[in-house]
Design a protein around this motif. Sequence first.
Motif, PDB file in Angstrom:
ATOM      1  N   GLN A  40       0.815  -1.214   0.000  1.00  0.00           N
ATOM      2  CA  GLN A  40       0.000   0.000   0.000  1.00  0.00           C
ATOM      3  C   GLN A  40       0.848   1.264   0.000  1.00  0.00           C
ATOM      4  O   GLN A  40       0.426   2.297  -0.531  1.00  0.00           O
ATOM      5  CB  GLN A  40      -0.941  -0.007   1.199  1.00  0.00           C
ATOM      6  CG  GLN A  40      -1.978  -1.116   1.166  1.00  0.00           C
ATOM      7  CD  GLN A  40      -2.974  -1.032   2.303  1.00  0.00           C
ATOM      8  OE1 GLN A  40      -2.970  -0.078   3.076  1.00  0.00           O
ATOM      9  NE2 GLN A  40      -3.827  -2.037   2.427  1.00  0.00           N
ATOM     10  N   GLU A  73     -12.708   8.461  -7.463  1.00  0.00           N
ATOM     11  CA  GLU A  73     -13.167   7.323  -8.256  1.00  0.00           C
ATOM     12  C   GLU A  73     -12.061   6.815  -9.180  1.00  0.00           C
ATOM     13  O   GLU A  73     -11.903   5.595  -9.371  1.00  0.00           O
ATOM     14  CB  GLU A  73     -14.387   7.729  -9.086  1.00  0.00           C
ATOM     15  CG  GLU A  73     -14.905   6.673 -10.047  1.00  0.00           C
ATOM     16  CD  GLU A  73     -15.419   5.418  -9.365  1.00  0.00           C
ATOM     17  OE1 GLU A  73     -15.490   4.367 -10.027  1.00  0.00           O
ATOM     18  OE2 GLU A  73     -15.745   5.491  -8.159  1.00  0.00           O
ATOM     19  N   LEU A  76      -9.637   4.860  -7.058  1.00  0.00           N
ATOM     20  CA  LEU A  76     -10.262   3.626  -6.603  1.00  0.00           C
ATOM     21  C   LEU A  76     -10.217   2.568  -7.709  1.00  0.00           C
ATOM     22  O   LEU A  76      -9.908   1.397  -7.460  1.00  0.00           O
ATOM     23  CB  LEU A  76     -11.713   3.891  -6.196  1.00  0.00           C
ATOM     24  CG  LEU A  76     -12.503   2.675  -5.683  1.00  0.00           C
ATOM     25  CD1 LEU A  76     -11.850   2.103  -4.437  1.00  0.00           C
ATOM     26  CD2 LEU A  76     -13.957   3.072  -5.404  1.00  0.00           C
ATOM     27  N   ARG A  77     -10.494   3.000  -8.943  1.00  0.00           N
ATOM     28  CA  ARG A  77     -10.418   2.076 -10.078  1.00  0.00           C
ATOM     29  C   ARG A  77      -8.973   1.642 -10.330  1.00  0.00           C
ATOM     30  O   ARG A  77      -8.720   0.501 -10.724  1.00  0.00           O
ATOM     31  CB  ARG A  77     -10.996   2.731 -11.333  1.00  0.00           C
ATOM     32  CG  ARG A  77     -12.485   3.010 -11.255  1.00  0.00           C
ATOM     33  CD  ARG A  77     -13.040   3.431 -12.609  1.00  0.00           C
ATOM     34  NE  ARG A  77     -14.420   3.885 -12.506  1.00  0.00           N
ATOM     35  CZ  ARG A  77     -15.190   4.178 -13.558  1.00  0.00           C
ATOM     36  NH1 ARG A  77     -14.702   4.051 -14.785  1.00  0.00           N
ATOM     37  NH2 ARG A  77     -16.433   4.589 -13.380  1.00  0.00           N
ATOM     38  N   TRP A  79      -6.602   1.292  -8.023  1.00  0.00           N
ATOM     39  CA  TRP A  79      -6.240   0.308  -6.995  1.00  0.00           C
ATOM     40  C   TRP A  79      -6.869  -1.050  -7.303  1.00  0.00           C
ATOM     41  O   TRP A  79      -6.213  -2.084  -7.169  1.00  0.00           O
ATOM     42  CB  TRP A  79      -6.694   0.807  -5.621  1.00  0.00           C
ATOM     43  CG  TRP A  79      -6.501  -0.193  -4.530  1.00  0.00           C
ATOM     44  CD1 TRP A  79      -7.465  -0.889  -3.857  1.00  0.00           C
ATOM     45  CD2 TRP A  79      -5.245  -0.644  -3.992  1.00  0.00           C
ATOM     46  NE1 TRP A  79      -6.899  -1.736  -2.926  1.00  0.00           N
ATOM     47  CE2 TRP A  79      -5.532  -1.608  -2.984  1.00  0.00           C
ATOM     48  CE3 TRP A  79      -3.915  -0.330  -4.247  1.00  0.00           C
ATOM     49  CZ2 TRP A  79      -4.541  -2.252  -2.261  1.00  0.00           C
ATOM     50  CZ3 TRP A  79      -2.921  -0.978  -3.523  1.00  0.00           C
ATOM     51  CH2 TRP A  79      -3.229  -1.918  -2.541  1.00  0.00           C
ATOM     52  N   LYS A  80      -8.123  -1.044  -7.728  1.00  0.00           N
ATOM     53  CA  LYS A  80      -8.800  -2.302  -8.026  1.00  0.00           C
ATOM     54  C   LYS A  80      -8.235  -2.968  -9.284  1.00  0.00           C
ATOM     55  O   LYS A  80      -8.219  -4.194  -9.391  1.00  0.00           O
ATOM     56  CB  LYS A  80     -10.301  -2.059  -8.219  1.00  0.00           C
ATOM     57  CG  LYS A  80     -11.033  -1.712  -6.931  1.00  0.00           C
ATOM     58  CD  LYS A  80     -12.520  -1.528  -7.184  1.00  0.00           C
ATOM     59  CE  LYS A  80     -13.282  -1.260  -5.890  1.00  0.00           C
ATOM     60  NZ  LYS A  80     -14.732  -1.078  -6.136  1.00  0.00           N
ATOM     61  N   GLY A  81      -7.772  -2.142 -10.228  1.00  0.00           N
ATOM     62  CA  GLY A  81      -7.313  -2.691 -11.497  1.00  0.00           C
ATOM     63  C   GLY A  81      -5.848  -3.048 -11.556  1.00  0.00           C
ATOM     64  O   GLY A  81      -5.415  -3.780 -12.451  1.00  0.00           O
ATOM     65  N   LYS A  84      -4.465  -6.583 -12.234  1.00  0.00           N
ATOM     66  CA  LYS A  84      -4.691  -7.129 -13.569  1.00  0.00           C
ATOM     67  C   LYS A  84      -3.874  -6.407 -14.649  1.00  0.00           C
ATOM     68  O   LYS A  84      -3.941  -6.780 -15.822  1.00  0.00           O
ATOM     69  CB  LYS A  84      -6.179  -7.046 -13.927  1.00  0.00           C
ATOM     70  CG  LYS A  84      -7.084  -7.800 -12.966  1.00  0.00           C
ATOM     71  CD  LYS A  84      -8.548  -7.628 -13.343  1.00  0.00           C
ATOM     72  CE  LYS A  84      -9.460  -8.332 -12.351  1.00  0.00           C
ATOM     73  NZ  LYS A  84     -10.898  -8.126 -12.689  1.00  0.00           N
TER      74      LYS A  84
END
Length: 211
Positions: A40, A73, A76-77, A79-81, A84
Amino acid sequence: MRENPELSVRSAQASKEDSAAAKTTSTDTELVLQCQQGNQQSFRQLYRRYQQRVRSTIYQLCGAYALDDLVQEVFLRVWKGLPKLRQPSQFSTWLYRICWNVASDQRGKLQRQRAFNLQLPEDTADLPLKNAKSSYTPDLMQLHYQDIIQQGMQQLSLNHRAVLVLHDLEDLPQKEVAKILGIALGTVKSRLFHARTSLRKYIIQQQGEMP
Protein backbone atom coordinates in the motif's frame (compact mmCIF):
# COMPACT_ATOMS: atom_id res chain seq x y z
CA MET A 1 36.47 5.92 22.42
CA ARG A 2 32.86 6.34 23.53
CA GLU A 3 30.40 6.98 20.72
CA ASN A 4 28.48 10.26 20.87
CA PRO A 5 24.75 9.36 21.28
CA GLU A 6 23.70 12.52 19.42
CA LEU A 7 25.81 11.57 16.41
CA SER A 8 24.33 8.07 16.45
CA VAL A 9 20.82 9.49 16.38
CA ARG A 10 21.69 11.85 13.53
CA SER A 11 23.28 9.01 11.58
CA ALA A 12 20.18 6.86 12.05
CA GLN A 13 17.95 9.73 10.93
CA ALA A 14 20.14 10.37 7.89
CA SER A 15 19.99 6.70 7.02
CA LYS A 16 16.20 6.76 7.21
CA GLU A 17 16.06 9.90 5.07
CA ASP A 18 18.36 8.35 2.47
CA SER A 19 16.20 5.24 2.43
CA ALA A 20 13.05 7.35 2.02
CA ALA A 21 14.67 9.36 -0.76
CA ALA A 22 15.60 6.17 -2.57
CA LYS A 23 12.03 4.96 -2.37
CA THR A 24 10.68 8.16 -3.89
CA THR A 25 12.90 7.67 -6.92
CA SER A 26 11.31 4.32 -7.73
CA THR A 27 10.02 4.07 -11.28
CA ASP A 28 6.34 3.63 -12.04
CA THR A 29 7.04 0.06 -13.08
CA GLU A 30 8.70 -0.76 -9.77
CA LEU A 31 5.88 0.81 -7.80
CA VAL A 32 3.23 -1.00 -9.82
CA LEU A 33 4.95 -4.36 -9.28
CA GLN A 34 5.12 -3.65 -5.56
CA CYS A 35 1.43 -2.67 -5.55
CA GLN A 36 0.59 -5.95 -7.23
CA GLN A 37 2.20 -7.65 -4.24
CA GLY A 38 -0.11 -5.72 -1.93
CA ASN A 39 2.25 -2.90 -0.97
CA GLN A 40 0.00 0.00 0.00
CA GLN A 41 2.91 2.37 0.59
CA SER A 42 3.88 2.05 -3.07
CA PHE A 43 0.33 2.92 -4.05
CA ARG A 44 0.53 6.04 -1.88
CA GLN A 45 3.65 7.05 -3.80
CA LEU A 46 1.86 6.59 -7.11
CA TYR A 47 -1.05 8.62 -5.76
CA ARG A 48 1.20 11.48 -4.68
CA ARG A 49 3.03 11.36 -8.01
CA TYR A 50 -0.09 11.57 -10.17
CA GLN A 51 -2.77 13.16 -8.00
CA GLN A 52 -2.34 16.68 -9.35
CA ARG A 53 -2.24 15.51 -12.96
CA VAL A 54 -5.37 13.43 -12.51
CA ARG A 55 -7.14 16.31 -10.78
CA SER A 56 -6.18 18.73 -13.56
CA THR A 57 -7.29 16.31 -16.28
CA ILE A 58 -10.65 15.57 -14.66
CA TYR A 59 -11.25 19.27 -14.03
CA GLN A 60 -10.61 20.12 -17.67
CA LEU A 61 -12.83 17.27 -18.87
CA CYS A 62 -15.69 17.57 -16.39
CA GLY A 63 -15.45 20.97 -14.76
CA ALA A 64 -15.57 21.68 -11.04
CA TYR A 65 -18.74 19.71 -10.29
CA ALA A 66 -18.04 16.72 -8.00
CA LEU A 67 -14.30 17.05 -8.73
CA ASP A 68 -13.11 15.46 -5.48
CA ASP A 69 -15.46 12.50 -5.91
CA LEU A 70 -14.33 11.92 -9.50
CA VAL A 71 -10.63 12.03 -8.59
CA GLN A 72 -11.32 9.56 -5.80
CA GLU A 73 -13.17 7.32 -8.26
CA VAL A 74 -10.17 7.34 -10.61
CA PHE A 75 -7.77 6.14 -7.93
CA LEU A 76 -10.26 3.63 -6.60
CA ARG A 77 -10.42 2.08 -10.08
CA VAL A 78 -6.63 2.21 -10.27
CA TRP A 79 -6.24 0.31 -6.99
CA LYS A 80 -8.80 -2.30 -8.03
CA GLY A 81 -7.31 -2.69 -11.50
CA LEU A 82 -3.61 -2.78 -10.63
CA PRO A 83 -3.49 -6.56 -9.99
CA LYS A 84 -4.69 -7.13 -13.57
CA LEU A 85 -2.33 -4.62 -15.23
CA ARG A 86 -0.14 -6.75 -17.50
CA GLN A 87 2.14 -3.95 -18.71
CA PRO A 88 3.35 -2.02 -15.65
CA SER A 89 5.55 0.14 -17.89
CA GLN A 90 2.36 1.51 -19.47
CA PHE A 91 0.94 2.70 -16.15
CA SER A 92 0.57 6.39 -17.06
CA THR A 93 -1.24 5.59 -20.32
CA TRP A 94 -3.51 3.20 -18.44
CA LEU A 95 -4.15 5.84 -15.78
CA TYR A 96 -5.21 8.45 -18.34
CA ARG A 97 -7.48 5.84 -19.89
CA ILE A 98 -9.20 5.46 -16.53
CA CYS A 99 -9.56 9.25 -16.31
CA TRP A 100 -11.26 9.18 -19.70
CA ASN A 101 -13.58 6.37 -18.64
CA VAL A 102 -14.56 8.19 -15.44
CA ALA A 103 -15.20 11.39 -17.40
CA SER A 104 -17.33 9.49 -19.93
CA ASP A 105 -19.34 7.86 -17.14
CA GLN A 106 -19.86 11.26 -15.52
CA ARG A 107 -21.16 12.69 -18.79
CA GLY A 108 -23.64 9.82 -19.04
CA LYS A 109 -24.86 10.43 -15.49
CA LEU A 110 -25.36 14.13 -16.14
CA GLN A 111 -27.24 13.45 -19.36
CA ARG A 112 -29.56 11.05 -17.56
CA GLN A 113 -30.05 13.62 -14.80
CA ARG A 114 -30.96 16.30 -17.34
CA ALA A 115 -33.42 13.96 -19.01
CA PHE A 116 -34.99 13.23 -15.62
CA ASN A 117 -35.20 16.95 -14.79
CA LEU A 118 -37.05 17.58 -18.05
CA GLN A 119 -39.70 15.13 -16.93
CA LEU A 120 -40.27 16.86 -13.58
CA PRO A 121 -43.25 19.22 -13.05
CA GLU A 122 -42.46 22.83 -13.85
CA ASP A 123 -42.52 23.90 -10.21
CA THR A 124 -39.77 21.40 -9.29
CA ALA A 125 -37.63 21.21 -12.43
CA ASP A 126 -35.66 24.33 -11.50
CA LEU A 127 -34.88 23.23 -7.96
CA PRO A 128 -31.13 22.83 -7.33
CA LEU A 129 -29.84 19.29 -6.99
CA LYS A 130 -29.04 18.22 -3.45
CA ASN A 131 -25.35 17.77 -4.19
CA ALA A 132 -25.04 20.48 -6.81
CA LYS A 133 -22.65 22.57 -4.71
CA SER A 134 -19.13 22.00 -5.90
CA SER A 135 -16.45 21.02 -3.43
CA TYR A 136 -13.91 22.80 -5.62
CA THR A 137 -12.82 26.25 -4.50
CA PRO A 138 -11.50 28.30 -7.42
CA ASP A 139 -8.22 30.13 -7.07
CA LEU A 140 -8.97 33.76 -6.17
CA MET A 141 -6.05 34.87 -8.33
CA GLN A 142 -7.35 33.10 -11.42
CA LEU A 143 -7.20 35.47 -14.36
CA HIS A 144 -10.28 36.38 -16.36
CA TYR A 145 -8.54 35.08 -19.47
CA GLN A 146 -8.25 31.67 -17.84
CA ASP A 147 -11.98 31.82 -17.08
CA ILE A 148 -12.69 32.40 -20.75
CA ILE A 149 -10.52 29.44 -21.73
CA GLN A 150 -12.30 27.19 -19.25
CA GLN A 151 -15.69 28.37 -20.52
CA GLY A 152 -14.53 27.72 -24.06
CA MET A 153 -13.39 24.23 -23.11
CA GLN A 154 -16.85 23.48 -21.77
CA GLN A 155 -18.36 24.47 -25.14
CA LEU A 156 -16.48 21.62 -26.81
CA SER A 157 -17.78 18.08 -26.94
CA LEU A 158 -16.14 15.69 -24.49
CA ASN A 159 -14.39 13.89 -27.37
CA HIS A 160 -12.81 17.11 -28.67
CA ARG A 161 -12.06 18.36 -25.18
CA ALA A 162 -10.25 15.13 -24.38
CA VAL A 163 -7.69 15.36 -27.19
CA LEU A 164 -7.04 19.02 -26.36
CA VAL A 165 -6.53 18.31 -22.66
CA LEU A 166 -4.34 15.25 -23.14
CA HIS A 167 -2.19 16.65 -25.94
CA ASP A 168 -1.98 20.41 -25.32
CA LEU A 169 -2.33 20.55 -21.54
CA GLU A 170 -0.90 17.22 -20.41
CA ASP A 171 1.71 17.28 -23.20
CA LEU A 172 1.15 13.68 -24.28
CA PRO A 173 2.22 12.57 -27.78
CA GLN A 174 -0.58 12.15 -30.31
CA LYS A 175 0.12 8.42 -30.58
CA GLU A 176 -0.35 8.01 -26.83
CA VAL A 177 -3.54 10.09 -26.93
CA ALA A 178 -4.86 7.76 -29.64
CA LYS A 179 -4.04 4.75 -27.47
CA ILE A 180 -5.68 6.25 -24.39
CA LEU A 181 -8.88 7.15 -26.20
CA GLY A 182 -8.93 4.04 -28.37
CA ILE A 183 -9.12 5.95 -31.64
CA ALA A 184 -7.02 6.24 -34.79
CA LEU A 185 -4.12 8.69 -34.96
CA GLY A 186 -5.82 10.50 -37.84
CA THR A 187 -8.91 11.00 -35.67
CA VAL A 188 -6.75 12.54 -32.96
CA LYS A 189 -5.27 14.98 -35.50
CA SER A 190 -8.68 16.01 -36.88
CA ARG A 191 -10.27 16.39 -33.44
CA LEU A 192 -7.29 18.38 -32.23
CA PHE A 193 -7.56 20.75 -35.20
CA HIS A 194 -11.30 21.18 -34.68
CA ALA A 195 -10.92 21.73 -30.91
CA ARG A 196 -8.17 24.33 -31.30
CA THR A 197 -10.12 26.16 -34.01
CA SER A 198 -13.34 26.20 -31.99
CA LEU A 199 -11.58 27.34 -28.82
CA ARG A 200 -9.74 30.09 -30.65
CA LYS A 201 -13.00 31.37 -32.19
CA TYR A 202 -14.71 31.35 -28.80
CA ILE A 203 -11.89 33.32 -27.14
CA ILE A 204 -11.84 35.91 -29.94
CA GLN A 205 -15.61 36.26 -29.74
CA GLN A 206 -15.57 36.72 -25.97
CA GLN A 207 -12.75 39.25 -26.11
CA GLY A 208 -14.69 41.19 -28.75
CA GLU A 209 -17.69 41.40 -26.42
CA MET A 210 -15.63 42.67 -23.47
CA PRO A 211 -16.04 46.42 -22.74
